[in-house]
Scaffold this motif. Structure first.
Motif, PDB file in Angstrom:
ATOM      1  N   ARG A 188     -25.334 -25.895  26.599  1.00 37.35           N
ATOM      2  CA  ARG A 188     -24.974 -27.227  26.097  1.00 37.35           C
ATOM      3  C   ARG A 188     -23.664 -27.187  25.313  1.00 37.35           C
ATOM      4  O   ARG A 188     -23.098 -28.228  24.982  1.00 37.35           O
ATOM      5  N   GLY A 189     -23.189 -25.981  24.973  1.00 38.56           N
ATOM      6  CA  GLY A 189     -21.938 -25.879  24.239  1.00 38.56           C
ATOM      7  C   GLY A 189     -22.056 -26.274  22.783  1.00 38.56           C
ATOM      8  O   GLY A 189     -21.115 -26.843  22.209  1.00 38.56           O
ATOM      9  N   VAL A 190     -23.187 -25.957  22.148  1.00 32.85           N
ATOM     10  CA  VAL A 190     -23.405 -26.292  20.740  1.00 32.85           C
ATOM     11  C   VAL A 190     -23.952 -25.061  20.015  1.00 32.85           C
ATOM     12  O   VAL A 190     -24.890 -24.411  20.500  1.00 32.85           O
ATOM     13  N   ILE A 191     -23.358 -24.732  18.879  1.00 33.15           N
ATOM     14  CA  ILE A 191     -23.892 -23.708  17.985  1.00 33.15           C
ATOM     15  C   ILE A 191     -23.872 -24.299  16.585  1.00 33.15           C
ATOM     16  O   ILE A 191     -22.846 -24.834  16.136  1.00 33.15           O
ATOM     17  N   GLN A 192     -24.991 -24.229  15.879  1.00 29.99           N
ATOM     18  CA  GLN A 192     -25.064 -24.827  14.553  1.00 29.99           C
ATOM     19  C   GLN A 192     -26.031 -24.036  13.678  1.00 29.99           C
ATOM     20  O   GLN A 192     -26.849 -23.247  14.166  1.00 29.99           O
ATOM     21  N   VAL A 211     -14.413 -21.810   6.762  1.00 26.56           N
ATOM     22  CA  VAL A 211     -15.730 -22.166   7.295  1.00 26.56           C
ATOM     23  C   VAL A 211     -15.629 -22.821   8.670  1.00 26.56           C
ATOM     24  O   VAL A 211     -16.473 -22.578   9.541  1.00 26.56           O
ATOM     25  N   VAL A 212     -14.589 -23.629   8.903  1.00 35.55           N
ATOM     26  CA  VAL A 212     -14.496 -24.339  10.189  1.00 35.55           C
ATOM     27  C   VAL A 212     -14.266 -23.396  11.370  1.00 35.55           C
ATOM     28  O   VAL A 212     -14.349 -23.831  12.527  1.00 35.55           O
ATOM     29  N   ASP A 213     -14.011 -22.118  11.095  1.00 30.75           N
ATOM     30  CA  ASP A 213     -13.834 -21.148  12.172  1.00 30.75           C
ATOM     31  C   ASP A 213     -14.771 -19.957  12.013  1.00 30.75           C
ATOM     32  O   ASP A 213     -14.492 -18.869  12.492  1.00 30.75           O
ATOM     33  N   ALA A 214     -15.906 -20.191  11.333  1.00 31.15           N
ATOM     34  CA  ALA A 214     -16.773 -19.075  10.952  1.00 31.15           C
ATOM     35  C   ALA A 214     -17.868 -18.760  11.963  1.00 31.15           C
ATOM     36  O   ALA A 214     -18.349 -17.623  12.015  1.00 31.15           O
ATOM     37  N   LEU A 215     -18.292 -19.727  12.747  1.00 32.55           N
ATOM     38  CA  LEU A 215     -19.363 -19.467  13.707  1.00 32.55           C
ATOM     39  C   LEU A 215     -18.793 -18.858  14.984  1.00 32.55           C
ATOM     40  O   LEU A 215     -17.604 -18.974  15.260  1.00 32.55           O
ATOM     41  N   ALA A 246     -24.521 -25.031   3.160  1.00 29.20           N
ATOM     42  CA  ALA A 246     -23.814 -26.006   3.981  1.00 29.20           C
ATOM     43  C   ALA A 246     -24.412 -25.983   5.382  1.00 29.20           C
ATOM     44  O   ALA A 246     -25.085 -25.023   5.773  1.00 29.20           O
ATOM     45  N   ILE A 247     -24.190 -27.050   6.130  1.00 24.75           N
ATOM     46  CA  ILE A 247     -24.555 -27.101   7.545  1.00 24.75           C
ATOM     47  C   ILE A 247     -23.266 -27.142   8.349  1.00 24.75           C
ATOM     48  O   ILE A 247     -22.364 -27.931   8.053  1.00 24.75           O
ATOM     49  N   VAL A 248     -23.164 -26.280   9.359  1.00 26.71           N
ATOM     50  CA  VAL A 248     -21.969 -26.205  10.201  1.00 26.71           C
ATOM     51  C   VAL A 248     -22.389 -26.386  11.658  1.00 26.71           C
ATOM     52  O   VAL A 248     -23.366 -25.778  12.109  1.00 26.71           O
ATOM     53  N   ARG A 249     -21.630 -27.234  12.356  1.00 29.64           N
ATOM     54  CA  ARG A 249     -21.886 -27.439  13.785  1.00 29.64           C
ATOM     55  C   ARG A 249     -20.587 -27.265  14.561  1.00 29.64           C
ATOM     56  O   ARG A 249     -19.570 -27.882  14.233  1.00 29.64           O
ATOM     57  N   HIS A 250     -20.609 -26.392  15.575  1.00 29.70           N
ATOM     58  CA  HIS A 250     -19.507 -26.240  16.515  1.00 29.70           C
ATOM     59  C   HIS A 250     -19.977 -26.753  17.873  1.00 29.70           C
ATOM     60  O   HIS A 250     -21.106 -26.467  18.292  1.00 29.70           O
ATOM     61  N   VAL A 266     -18.634 -29.888   9.004  1.00 32.22           N
ATOM     62  CA  VAL A 266     -19.296 -29.182   7.904  1.00 32.22           C
ATOM     63  C   VAL A 266     -19.829 -30.208   6.916  1.00 32.22           C
ATOM     64  O   VAL A 266     -19.081 -31.091   6.459  1.00 32.22           O
ATOM     65  N   TRP A 267     -21.113 -30.091   6.599  1.00 31.22           N
ATOM     66  CA  TRP A 267     -21.744 -30.939   5.588  1.00 31.22           C
ATOM     67  C   TRP A 267     -22.205 -30.055   4.436  1.00 31.22           C
ATOM     68  O   TRP A 267     -22.663 -28.928   4.652  1.00 31.22           O
ATOM     69  N   ASP A 268     -22.112 -30.561   3.209  1.00 33.17           N
ATOM     70  CA  ASP A 268     -22.577 -29.758   2.078  1.00 33.17           C
ATOM     71  C   ASP A 268     -24.061 -29.964   1.849  1.00 33.17           C
ATOM     72  O   ASP A 268     -24.758 -30.636   2.630  1.00 33.17           O
ATOM     73  N   SER A 269     -24.574 -29.412   0.770  1.00 34.65           N
ATOM     74  CA  SER A 269     -26.023 -29.428   0.506  1.00 34.65           C
ATOM     75  C   SER A 269     -26.546 -30.826   0.207  1.00 34.65           C
ATOM     76  O   SER A 269     -27.762 -31.045   0.240  1.00 34.65           O
ATOM     77  N   THR A 270     -25.662 -31.791  -0.076  1.00 33.31           N
ATOM     78  CA  THR A 270     -26.087 -33.175  -0.320  1.00 33.31           C
ATOM     79  C   THR A 270     -26.026 -34.017   0.944  1.00 33.31           C
ATOM     80  O   THR A 270     -26.342 -35.205   0.919  1.00 33.31           O
TER      81      THR A 270
END
Length: 286
Positions: A188-192, A211-215, A246-250, A266-270
């Motif tokens: 599906r082309g998704v890693i999160q 972070v935007v290039d961490a996964l 944080a939540i990260v989705r690529h 990228v979303w933070d804990s809130t």
């Protein structure tokens, strides 16, 4: 306590807008040093130069950074040259180039333009209310709790051989998008997943450039593992991140002509969206 990230992104001013750095070997991925880590080093240099050139403006936070990756960096000495190209009331823009000397010749690795300002004063209650009324907030994906996700440091040896930088992170991959780790990509082309640094160093606006290039590249989830060198990456920082996971989705929508695009949020804990990026990268070779 000195955090690993701070130690590995530290700079030494050499004067005339230039800053020395030491690229740490722990941030290697594929055939070079991770692009997000390098972008954070450039961000530190830009912040330092603006702090020196115009301290009263407090343009300490990245808003938009666009970088072209010219050649693969290697662990070891490097330096960043900066030039303030615009100094405004709300924003300043700096041109920055990261270089390494190879056999006595300066070799440019990354050329970037970075627009910095102050995230604390960029908006107010009125503008926030108007934005909220539009109903356009990008919601974070719903993930299982971190303890039910897969820890990045437990990735298969063949993956860690490509990306030893995974040990820098405490990432917990969403099992729904982590089948690639056991040879069963969803295609599906998704890693999160959940994201933090391995030593719990809190995230800040400049570290979001890392972070935007961490996964791993989303091509892993397409059944195409391997190094995916970045050609260009543009990152937007939207807010200061709150402490905690944080939540990260690529994700990618297009693979064509030997290239693919990758979008990151990228979303933070809130649950606040704190960063976005898009990059163009080379399709891994089989």
């Amino acid at each position: 306590m000195t955090f690993e990230y701070d130690r590995d992104t530290a700079l030494r001013p050499r004067g005339d807008g230039a800053y020395d750095a030491d690229l740490a070997p722990g941030w290697l991925v594929g055939g070079g040093v991770n692009g997000g880590y390098l972008l954070a080093i450039i961000g530190n240099a830009v912040a330092a130069e603006l702090g020196t050139a115009q301290p009263a403006k407090q343009h300490v936070d990245p808003f938009s950074v666009s970088a072209h990756y010219l050649s693969a960096s290697t662990a070891g000495p490097a330096y960043v040259r900066t030039e303030v190209v615009r100094s405004g009331g709300r924003f300043s823009t700096v041109a920055a180039t990261l270089l390494q000397d190879v056999d006595g010749t300066p070799v440019p690795r990354i050329a970037a333009h970075a627009t910095f300002g102050n995230l604390d004063s960029a908006h107010d209650a009125k503008s926030d209310l108007e934005a909220s009324a539009l109903g356009l907030a990008l919601e974070a994906p719903v993930l299982p709790p971190p303890e039910e996700c897969l820890e990045s440091r437990d990735a298969p040896p063949e993956v860690k051989k490509i990306a030893p930088l995974l040990d820098r992170f405490g990432t917990r991959f969403d099992p729904e998008t982590a089948g690639w780790a056991v040879g069963e990509p969803s295609r599906r082309g998704v890693i999160q997943g959940w994201f933090k640094l391995a030593d719990d160093r809190p995230l800040d606006p400049i570290s979001l450039l890392m972070v935007v290039d961490a996964l791993p590249p989303t091509t892993f989830d397409l059944g195409m593992p391997g190094w995916a060198p970045t050609l260009e990456l543009t990152a937007h920082v939207r807010a200061k991140p709150a402490p905690g996971w944080a939540i990260v989705r690529h994700r990618t929508r297009t693979v064509a002509g030997g290239l693919f695009e990758e979008d990151c949020e990228v979303w933070d804990s809130t649950g606040t969206l704190v960063a976005q990026s898009r990059q163009l990268a080379l399709q891994p070779r089989s």
